[in-house]
Design a protein around this motif. Sequence first.
Motif, PDB file in Angstrom:
ATOM      1  N   ASP A   1       0.858  -1.153   0.046  1.00 25.83           N
ATOM      2  CA  ASP A   1       0.177  -0.136   0.037  1.00 25.83           C
ATOM      3  C   ASP A   1       0.908   1.067   0.171  1.00 25.83           C
ATOM      4  OD1 ASP A   1       0.979   0.334   2.841  1.00 25.83           O
ATOM      5  OD2 ASP A   1      -0.703  -1.196   3.323  1.00 25.83           O
ATOM      6  N   SER A   2       0.226   2.457   0.292  1.00 26.15           N
ATOM      7  CA  SER A   2       0.905   3.577   0.415  1.00 26.15           C
ATOM      8  C   SER A   2       2.133   4.017   1.105  1.00 26.15           C
ATOM      9  CB  SER A   2      -0.278   4.912   0.668  1.00 26.15           C
ATOM     10  OG  SER A   2      -0.807   4.629   1.681  1.00 26.15           O
ATOM     11  N   THR A   3       2.236   2.914   2.095  1.00 23.92           N
ATOM     12  CA  THR A   3       3.290   3.151   3.089  1.00 23.92           C
ATOM     13  C   THR A   3       4.748   2.760   2.414  1.00 23.92           C
ATOM     14  OG1 THR A   3       3.034   1.213   4.057  1.00 23.92           O
ATOM     15  CG2 THR A   3       2.015   2.905   5.384  1.00 23.92           C
ATOM     16  N   ALA A   4       4.604   2.011   1.252  1.00 21.05           N
ATOM     17  CA  ALA A   4       5.654   1.429   0.500  1.00 21.05           C
ATOM     18  C   ALA A   4       5.797   2.106  -0.524  1.00 21.05           C
ATOM     19  CB  ALA A   4       5.515   0.008   0.297  1.00 21.05           C
ATOM     20  N   ALA A   5       4.737   2.750  -1.255  1.00 18.60           N
ATOM     21  CA  ALA A   5       4.667   3.092  -2.650  1.00 18.60           C
ATOM     22  C   ALA A   5       5.448   4.092  -3.156  1.00 18.60           C
ATOM     23  CB  ALA A   5       2.976   3.478  -3.113  1.00 18.60           C
ATOM     24  N   ASN A   6       5.817   4.167  -4.568  1.00 12.25           N
ATOM     25  CA  ASN A   6       6.339   5.248  -5.255  1.00 12.25           C
ATOM     26  C   ASN A   6       5.357   6.371  -5.134  1.00 12.25           C
ATOM     27  OD1 ASN A   6       8.701   3.852  -5.734  1.00 12.25           O
ATOM     28  ND2 ASN A   6       7.847   3.154  -7.752  1.00 12.25           N
ATOM     29  N   LYS A   7       5.809   7.806  -5.086  1.00  9.66           N
ATOM     30  CA  LYS A   7       4.821   8.892  -4.927  1.00  9.66           C
ATOM     31  C   LYS A   7       5.155   9.819  -5.963  1.00  9.66           C
ATOM     32  CE  LYS A   7       3.670   7.516  -0.716  1.00  9.66           C
ATOM     33  NZ  LYS A   7       2.681   6.773  -0.365  1.00  9.66           N
ATOM     34  N   ASN A   8       4.236  10.461  -6.768  1.00 12.36           N
ATOM     35  CA  ASN A   8       4.101  11.615  -7.566  1.00 12.36           C
ATOM     36  C   ASN A   8       4.790  12.653  -6.751  1.00 12.36           C
ATOM     37  OD1 ASN A   8       2.795  10.076  -9.649  1.00 12.36           O
ATOM     38  ND2 ASN A   8       0.921  10.591  -8.480  1.00 12.36           N
ATOM     39  N   PRO A   9       5.711  13.515  -7.688  1.00 13.86           N
ATOM     40  CA  PRO A   9       6.204  14.904  -7.279  1.00 13.86           C
ATOM     41  C   PRO A   9       5.170  15.488  -6.516  1.00 13.86           C
ATOM     42  CG  PRO A   9       6.878  14.335  -9.495  1.00 13.86           C
ATOM     43  CD  PRO A   9       5.835  13.241  -8.962  1.00 13.86           C
ATOM     44  N   ASN A  10       3.932  15.720  -6.839  1.00 14.11           N
ATOM     45  CA  ASN A  10       2.942  16.718  -6.295  1.00 14.11           C
ATOM     46  C   ASN A  10       2.462  16.103  -4.825  1.00 14.11           C
ATOM     47  OD1 ASN A  10       1.133  14.446  -6.707  1.00 14.11           O
ATOM     48  ND2 ASN A  10      -0.098  15.641  -7.987  1.00 14.11           N
ATOM     49  N   THR A  11       3.065  15.180  -4.371  1.00  8.17           N
ATOM     50  CA  THR A  11       2.619  14.755  -2.817  1.00  8.17           C
ATOM     51  C   THR A  11       3.792  14.876  -2.005  1.00  8.17           C
ATOM     52  OG1 THR A  11       3.139  12.355  -3.350  1.00  8.17           O
ATOM     53  CG2 THR A  11       0.971  13.103  -3.466  1.00  8.17           C
TER      54      THR A  11
ATOM     55  N   ASN B   1       9.224  -1.660  -7.415  1.00 10.38           N
ATOM     56  CA  ASN B   1       8.263  -1.174  -6.431  1.00 10.38           C
ATOM     57  C   ASN B   1       6.822  -1.196  -7.151  1.00 10.38           C
ATOM     58  OD1 ASN B   1       6.927  -0.439  -4.102  1.00 10.38           O
ATOM     59  ND2 ASN B   1       7.824   1.596  -4.089  1.00 10.38           N
ATOM     60  N   ARG B   2       5.920  -2.162  -6.886  1.00 10.14           N
ATOM     61  CA  ARG B   2       4.661  -2.011  -7.330  1.00 10.14           C
ATOM     62  C   ARG B   2       3.583  -1.653  -6.345  1.00 10.14           C
ATOM     63  NH1 ARG B   2       4.140  -5.059 -12.359  1.00 10.14           N
ATOM     64  NH2 ARG B   2       6.487  -4.831 -13.264  1.00 10.14           N
ATOM     65  N   ALA B   3       3.881  -1.298  -5.119  1.00 11.48           N
ATOM     66  CA  ALA B   3       2.856  -0.975  -4.092  1.00 11.48           C
ATOM     67  C   ALA B   3       2.327   0.257  -4.606  1.00 11.48           C
ATOM     68  CB  ALA B   3       3.797  -0.755  -2.743  1.00 11.48           C
ATOM     69  N   LEU B   4       1.016   0.444  -4.301  1.00  9.71           N
ATOM     70  CA  LEU B   4       0.123   1.460  -4.593  1.00  9.71           C
ATOM     71  C   LEU B   4      -0.744   2.196  -3.493  1.00  9.71           C
ATOM     72  CD1 LEU B   4      -0.915   0.081  -7.997  1.00  9.71           C
ATOM     73  CD2 LEU B   4       0.394   2.160  -7.627  1.00  9.71           C
ATOM     74  N   ASN B   5      -0.893   3.511  -3.452  1.00 17.24           N
ATOM     75  CA  ASN B   5      -1.853   3.969  -2.482  1.00 17.24           C
ATOM     76  C   ASN B   5      -3.114   3.220  -2.647  1.00 17.24           C
ATOM     77  OD1 ASN B   5       0.581   5.889  -2.402  1.00 17.24           O
ATOM     78  ND2 ASN B   5      -0.811   7.621  -2.151  1.00 17.24           N
ATOM     79  N   GLY B   6      -3.542   3.173  -1.252  1.00 17.34           N
ATOM     80  CA  GLY B   6      -5.145   2.813  -0.846  1.00 17.34           C
ATOM     81  C   GLY B   6      -5.311   1.259  -1.526  1.00 17.34           C
ATOM     82  N   ARG B   7      -4.324   0.512  -1.670  1.00 19.55           N
ATOM     83  CA  ARG B   7      -4.522  -0.919  -2.074  1.00 19.55           C
ATOM     84  C   ARG B   7      -4.624  -1.954  -1.003  1.00 19.55           C
ATOM     85  NH1 ARG B   7      -4.072   2.852  -5.948  1.00 19.55           N
ATOM     86  NH2 ARG B   7      -5.092   2.137  -8.165  1.00 19.55           N
ATOM     87  N   SER B   8      -5.213  -2.829  -0.910  1.00 18.93           N
ATOM     88  CA  SER B   8      -5.310  -3.821  -0.008  1.00 18.93           C
ATOM     89  C   SER B   8      -4.948  -5.099  -0.883  1.00 18.93           C
ATOM     90  CB  SER B   8      -6.922  -3.919   0.502  1.00 18.93           C
ATOM     91  OG  SER B   8      -7.601  -4.243  -0.267  1.00 18.93           O
ATOM     92  N   THR B   9      -5.050  -6.401   0.053  1.00 22.87           N
ATOM     93  CA  THR B   9      -4.783  -7.631  -0.535  1.00 22.87           C
ATOM     94  C   THR B   9      -5.822  -8.023  -1.779  1.00 22.87           C
ATOM     95  OG1 THR B   9      -6.087  -8.743   1.204  1.00 22.87           O
ATOM     96  CG2 THR B   9      -3.640  -8.643   1.234  1.00 22.87           C
ATOM     97  N   LYS B  10      -7.158  -7.253  -1.507  1.00 21.72           N
ATOM     98  CA  LYS B  10      -8.143  -7.583  -2.304  1.00 21.72           C
ATOM     99  C   LYS B  10      -8.190  -6.547  -3.704  1.00 21.72           C
ATOM    100  CE  LYS B  10     -12.442  -6.551  -0.836  1.00 21.72           C
ATOM    101  NZ  LYS B  10     -13.786  -6.976  -0.094  1.00 21.72           N
ATOM    102  N   SER B  11      -8.048  -5.375  -3.407  1.00 20.47           N
ATOM    103  CA  SER B  11      -7.950  -4.406  -4.459  1.00 20.47           C
ATOM    104  C   SER B  11      -6.814  -4.640  -5.503  1.00 20.47           C
ATOM    105  CB  SER B  11      -8.094  -3.005  -4.163  1.00 20.47           C
ATOM    106  OG  SER B  11      -7.076  -2.522  -3.102  1.00 20.47           O
TER     107      SER B  11
END
Length: 246
Positions: free
Chosen positions: A34-44, A66-76
């Motif tokens: 999820d977002s704690t690991a994810a790559n971030k856009n410059p605007n954040t 790094n494929r982690a993404l903001n807001g994701r869960s095991t399901k999404s």
Amino acid sequence: MKKHIYIVLTLTVFTTLLSFTIFQNKTTVYIIGDSTAANKNPNTFPETGWGMALQSFFKADVVVDNRALNGRSTKSFLNEKRWEPILEKLVAGDYVFIEFGHNDEKVEKPAVGTSLAEFKINLVNYVNQTRSKKAIPILLTPISRRSFKNGVLIDSHGDYPKITRQVADSLKVPLIDMLIKTEGLLNQLGDVQSIKLFNHVDSGNVNYPKGKKDDTHLSPDGAKQVAGLVVKGIKELKLSLVKKLN
């Protein structure tokens, strides 16, 4: 002239084989989460995922994907077909670092929230599918939020870390208990000093004109320190990745 051509051809073949060998010997470390690991856009910025800092700990023969993404869960992550392309690319010897929980626990949001039973099933599937490609799954519990109350750090993740630990134990999966490690770091720093690890920004920032007090997502310093705790876990587990660390 013929001798010169022979030398050139020999050097070309040698260089090609050397390049191929180096390419073949690269190990890919995938991060899903999820977002704690994810790559971030410059605007954040300055919000930073710990996965963004992990590559710097490794030599050139390791590629952190790094494929982690903001807001994701095991399901999404599954439902959005984020896992399929990773599974297709996995080869023997690759690693998959699996860190979920922050959004699975949001059961009031059906698109991401999971029951504990569903969370367990999803983790088991990630592990088994990774192993089906002869790649190596590593389970990580979610990192701690900075949730101090009266100077005492409160765990906000419920039983989701417990499930991750159970899956690791039952399937003999290497586990990096990031919840315990980050709780230790936060407790060591304390309520006030731990602010620097998180995305706290004063007003007037180009990305946060009104300021920001975010106790879930990391600052660049926090991301580096948390990535360092992941590396500490790699060393404690004595993974083959240890010899590829800087």
